[in-house]
Design an enzyme around this catalytic site. Sequence first.
Site, PDB file in Angstrom:
ATOM      1  N   ASP A  31       0.825  -1.221   0.000  1.00  0.00           N
ATOM      2  CA  ASP A  31       0.000   0.000   0.000  1.00  0.00           C
ATOM      3  C   ASP A  31       0.863   1.277   0.000  1.00  0.00           C
ATOM      4  O   ASP A  31       0.674   2.156   0.847  1.00  0.00           O
ATOM      5  CB  ASP A  31      -0.911   0.033   1.241  1.00  0.00           C
ATOM      6  N   GLU A 238     -11.531   0.273  -2.993  1.00  0.00           N
ATOM      7  CA  GLU A 238     -10.634   0.781  -1.938  1.00  0.00           C
ATOM      8  C   GLU A 238      -9.434   1.460  -2.600  1.00  0.00           C
ATOM      9  O   GLU A 238      -9.387   1.613  -3.819  1.00  0.00           O
ATOM     10  CB  GLU A 238     -10.173  -0.360  -1.013  1.00  0.00           C
TER      11      GLU A 238
HETATM   12  O1  FUB Z   1      -3.179  -3.540   3.575  1.00  0.00           O
HETATM   13  C1  FUB Z   1      -4.477  -3.794   4.060  1.00  0.00           C
HETATM   14  C2  FUB Z   1      -5.496  -3.474   3.022  1.00  0.00           C
HETATM   15  O2  FUB Z   1      -5.242  -4.228   1.845  1.00  0.00           O
HETATM   16  C3  FUB Z   1      -5.466  -2.050   2.526  1.00  0.00           C
HETATM   17  O3  FUB Z   1      -6.007  -1.142   3.425  1.00  0.00           O
HETATM   18  C4  FUB Z   1      -6.205  -2.219   1.257  1.00  0.00           C
HETATM   19  O4  FUB Z   1      -6.153  -1.130   0.398  1.00  0.00           O
HETATM   20  C5  FUB Z   1      -5.558  -3.463   0.699  1.00  0.00           C
HETATM   21  O5  FUB Z   1      -4.369  -3.174   0.027  1.00  0.00           O
END
Ligand code: FUB
Length: 338
Positions: A31, A238
């Site tokens: 991320d 997301e």
């Molecule tokens: O790293 C945990 C979660 O996985 C992140 O918050 C999301 O965007 C995904 O990458």
Amino acid sequence: MPEENIAHIDFDELNRKAISRPLVSHIYTADPSAHVFEGRIYIYPSHDIEAGIPFDDLGSHFAMEDYHVLSMEHPAGEATDHGIALHVRDVPWAQRQMWAPDAASKDGKYYLYFPAKRADDFFQIGVAVSDSPTGPFKAEAEAIKGSYSIDPAVFQDEDGQYYLYFGGLWGGQLQWYRGNEYNENYAEPNGHEVALGPRVAKLSADMLQFAEPVREIEILDEAGNPLLAGDNERRFFEASWMHKYNGKYYFSYSTGDTHNICYAIGDSPYGPFTYKGVVLNPVVGWTNHHSITEFEGKWFLFYHDSSLSKGVTHLRSVKVTELKYNEDGTIQTITPYL
Ligand code: FUB
């Protein structure tokens, strides 16, 4: 790329075909939110660990406990790990799951924005402050008032205003909100209904709170209609990111269960944004999450994949590659393996 599709992958071959290498291999990182502060690239990633927690659709196995900051002199150079910048034990309101963070700089101070779960299982977004881009960061006593869900991304506009984008479905809990109201009976909309949108709010002058009510962002198709919840190849899931190119606002995000990084363009930081295409095709691992930043006149995509861990979806590695635009401002789609 879903796990069922990786069983037959030859990872040595795949790593030979990968367009870029992990920036660091002594820890797992994911991320990546990259920014240029005083001429140096700083990357604010999640710090993936094996916590031994069983897999589920809520991402409980992503059980991260702290953040490290990486920095680089140049995207082609070596990355330095500056060690622990913030640990969950030092965040009074948070209990676990330190997911995707981002950072901003204002008036000589640095602000780390991060999602974490409270003891009652709700995600909120917090902020921690430092005099250095590499921390250590000191967390505020409470989460940002009115914050919920995950994946904060902070954007500084040319007029000096800062905006915080956030939101994520499933484990990120966005399906339980309409507007800014929580209800445990809410769920993802049906396929023919309008998809849930990411959220945005301007930040207060001290960078510690929202300066206005949180708004929902609209992502439209070419005909000007909002993307539908059943349009899994294009709808928001997301990993919000905002950057500006030639005066236009580019909102990019992950489509989650279809594993694309997509983008949409608008004329205001609040949107609406019109869907334009795919920035990054699926990588090895379930999640796809990125940032886009300019360095010395070129543009770079920071992203992650699970090739180093041979496909373990919660053990990812941050990478970087150049991102190119077409003459009309559209982005050339990146395929992570040749
Ligand atoms: O790293 C945990 C979660 O996985 C992140 O918050 C999301 O965007 C995904 O990458």
